[in-house]
Design an enzyme around this catalytic site. Structure first.
Site, short mmCIF file in Angstrom:
data_model
loop_
_atom_site.label_atom_id
_atom_site.label_comp_id
_atom_site.label_asym_id
_atom_site.label_seq_id
_atom_site.Cartn_x
_atom_site.Cartn_y
_atom_site.Cartn_z
N HIS A 1 -8.95 4.94 -10.82
CA HIS A 1 -10.03 4.40 -9.99
C HIS A 1 -9.48 3.61 -8.80
O HIS A 1 -10.24 3.26 -7.90
CB HIS A 1 -10.92 3.49 -10.82
N CYS A 2 -8.18 3.34 -8.75
CA CYS A 2 -7.65 2.43 -7.73
C CYS A 2 -7.09 3.16 -6.51
O CYS A 2 -7.64 3.08 -5.42
CB CYS A 2 -6.57 1.54 -8.34
N LEU A 3 -5.97 3.85 -6.68
CA LEU A 3 -5.23 4.35 -5.52
C LEU A 3 -5.99 5.36 -4.67
O LEU A 3 -5.90 5.31 -3.44
CB LEU A 3 -3.89 4.94 -5.97
N ASP B 1 -9.44 2.59 -3.47
CA ASP B 1 -9.40 1.22 -2.92
C ASP B 1 -8.93 1.16 -1.47
O ASP B 1 -9.53 0.44 -0.66
CB ASP B 1 -8.52 0.32 -3.80
#
Length: 419
Positions: free
Chosen positions: A258-260, A263
């Site tokens: 879900h991050c890289l 975000d």
């Protein structure tokens, strides 16, 4: 304190269980009724929280899972840990807004609301606070406290967990910061106060932007090294012997979780929408990392043609791993799934094996490699996408006709190529 954690996923459930373990009375608010029922039955769907830990806090009545907003009533601290995805490649704060509206009805004077969801600078002040004030009729910073504390959960990481990872804390006012810090001091070993909300929000998206850009750099390096006939993995090992000024990143099939993949887009989109400026490195890194699954497919296509004089169409291919990283079932934005989908679209017969995922989600529990009676030798090629510890790499090396190792975990051999 009565602590409510909104969202019981990879971030919210570990926080809720930890808060219950240290003595708080915790309500885990989860609108997904199926998830809520599983939690109430003591069944955890997050690897970082074993069933034994969940059942312990349920048994002590320190934790209660609920999908009823009325159970938020009377909270002392409420933490928002909901997803912040992309919709049509643009930031989608709808879950944050929904959580703010739900919470606003139950805010009482002296209560504290903290946002943990990753987002662009200004979200807490400009998006969340107005919703909380409008729904409660109270004034943030005067009647109740608001803060931001970016999550730093790394699924499957046994060394750096919620409690021993330094926790950034920020508040709308100095008084708000004090209340936010007071809570997190009870659940984490180290808290790091920020001078403002926006600095804390920016720190989080920059942490992931830093990784995103450096992964893109080594992904492009691996492509250039392959063209030059140079071993990129040995090159990186050599560079990593420098004791200063260098941090080792490794190439792979792309970026996931879900991050890289998400975000950095929050940061670049916000800068462009608000100020008309382009964050060029983020956009370039996004282009490189998003094209990496296609590069993996091209490498596999070239190998089949060169070695066996056949195309991907009709080839039997074994894809090892569907999660975005080893040791977890998290397949969100996984490049491994993208690779398998692209191969199928080209007519390949693809079998995906992942010990952490059910068959319905592209996984398989028949370890080490087979589905039914299939063995490694029955496949024309194997592509190692996620190097779970359950995979028998020695057997893979001995039995496979050809392996494309996208993670550099196998020794190079005539029938084994590393990305």
């Amino acid at each position: 304190m009565h602590v409510c954690v909104l969202g019981q996923g990879y971030v919210g459930l570990p926080l809720a269980v930890r808060a219950a373990e240290v003595g708080h009375s915790v309500t885990g608010y989860e609108p997904d009724r199926a998830r809520c029922a599983a939690l109430a039955a003591g069944s955890s769907y997050v690897e970082d929280i074993g069933d034994d830990r969940l059942q312990a806090v349920l048994g002590s009545d320190a934790y209660y899972a609920s999908s009823d907003p009325q159970d938020l009533k009377g909270f002392d601290v409420a933490v928002i840990t909901v997803p912040t995805p992309l919709t049509d490649r643009a930031p989608d704060l709808s879950c944050v807004r929904d959580a703010g509206r739900v919470l606003a009805e139950w805010i009482e004077p002296g209560a504290t609301v903290v946002l943990e969801s990753t987002t662009h600078p200004g979200t807490t002040r400009d998006v969340l606070v107005p919703l909380l004030e409008e729904g409660s009729g109270l004034v943030a910073g005067r009647d109740f406290h608001v803060g931001f504390s970016p999550e730093r959960i790394d699924p499957g990481n046994a060394d750096w967990r919620l409690e021993n990872t330094p926790k950034i804390v920020a508040g709308l006012t100095e008084g708000c910061l004090g209340r936010v810090k007071e809570f997190y001091d009870t659940v984490t070993d180290v808290t790091v106060p920020a001078s403002g909300l926006e600095e804390a929000e920016l720190a989080k998206v920059f942490e992931n932007t830093y990784r995103h850009v450096n992964i893109a750099l080594v992904n492009e390096l691996s492509r250039m090294a392959h063209t030059l006939g140079v071993d990129v993995w040995h090159t990186l090992e050599l560079a990593a012997t420098k004791p200063f000024g260098f941090t080792k990143f490794l190439p792979g099939p792309g970026v996931g979780g879900h991050c890289l993949p998400i975000d950095p887009v929050y940061l670049s989109h916000h800068v462009k929408a608000r100020h008309g400026q382009t964050f060029r490195l983020i956009e370039l890194a996004q282009d490189i990392n998003e094209s990496q699954p296609d590069y993996v497919v091209r490498r596999l296509q070239d190998a089949l043609s060169r070695r066996f004089r056949r195309s991907v169409h009709g080839a039997r291919i074994l894809a090892l791993g569907a999660a975005y990283k080893p040791g977890t079932s998290d397949a969100r934005q996984s490049p491994a799934v993208d690779v398998a989908d692209r191969l199928r679209a080209m007519g390949a017969d693809v079998t995906v094996v992942d010990p952490y995922l059910p068959v319905a989600d592209g996984g398989c529990h028949d370890i080490p490699f087979g589905a039914g009676t299939d063995t490694v030798g029955d496949f024309d090629a194997v592509v190692l996408l996620t190097p779970h510890g359950e995979f028998d790499l020695a057997r893979l090396a001995a039995e496979a006709a050809y392996v494309l190792d996208t993670r550099g975990v196998m020794a190079a051999a005539p029938h084994i190529e590393r990305l």
